[in-house]
Design an enzyme around this catalytic site. Sequence first.
Site: not given
Length: 383
Positions: A179, A273, A357
Amino acid sequence: MPTQILKAYKVRLYPNDEQQVFFAKSFGCTRFIWNKMLNDKIEHYKKTKTELKNTPAQYKKEFEWLKEVDSLALANVQQQLRGAYNKFFKQGSGFPNFKKKGIKDSYTTNNQKGTVAITDSTVKLPKIGHIKAKFPAKIKGLIKSATVSKDPTGKYFVSLLVETIINELPKTQSNIGIDLGLTDFIVLSDGSKVANPKFLSKLQDKLAREQKILAKRREVAKADQRKLSESRNYQKQKLKVAKVYEKITNIRKDFLHKLSFNLIKNHDVIAIEDLNVKGMVKNRKLAKAISDSSWSAFTTMLAYKAEWYGKTLVKIDRWYPSSKTCSGCGHLLTKAELPLSVRTWNCPSCLQENDRDLNASINILNEGLRLATIKTVGTTGLA
């Protein structure tokens, strides 16, 4: 298992005065050809609504000094301009810009039967011969091309594109989800975190001081009606500013290379991501912090290193609700239920306490493994 790849090696050059003159001519000629060809294409399209198929060769009769530099350098300009046009028309990238002197000065040539070669202490280039060089690593393989550049601090480099063999790293049976963040650079699904180094912030005060002095010297030169190129004090200060930027860039690259390699070395599947960084930097409050983090560069390094070393990088769709989904039971919160200010939350369904997170990185890993499995099944024809 050995893999054949194209790898770039950046080598510091130490040209003598004559070689520096040749480089200056080469930078100038390639910049001229780019601008001339681009301008003629634009004017031709205005008149005919068709694309002009111009080449560097047709300009050599009118501008004979173009013959003084490597012809392959000019031919590569044509290829680069064509690529820029294709990106604009087919991929929606920005329209090609005109080039300015002193900004990203460079030229590219190709190796044809040994025209580009190396020794222990030199790099050989077409039309100029051997240039003294300092190699950061041993170069093995077939040199395909060379890009010579001069940075804002006045240093010369050549980037050698080499076809070489690289061995895959051993499998670790470990997978990780990443993340990306601003407070922490990355939070990993195993619970570990890497702090954001904030390279620009650490040198912001020094950079601001040097830029302030530069602005004052610019005003003095203008008041004296002198060109900035002729103002020695301005040029000296401009070099100081460039050196601060160079330090920031070098520290950042070193950090990103070491971190990306360690992740690739220690894990088989890396899930991350696929953020829309270009869109995110439009937020004025976060633009500087996001740019300083260099998420795009980090993701790019992970991508090519995973390919080199036989690992798998999976990019998760940017709209996947990794933060709002409970990693324990899959319960999905709404945006209103989980604003950005909330960093920990208890799942109303299973009561699991989630760090925002860490929870996101676990969900990213799970989604990445799911996508990697689908891809593997699809390629083996078992679907």
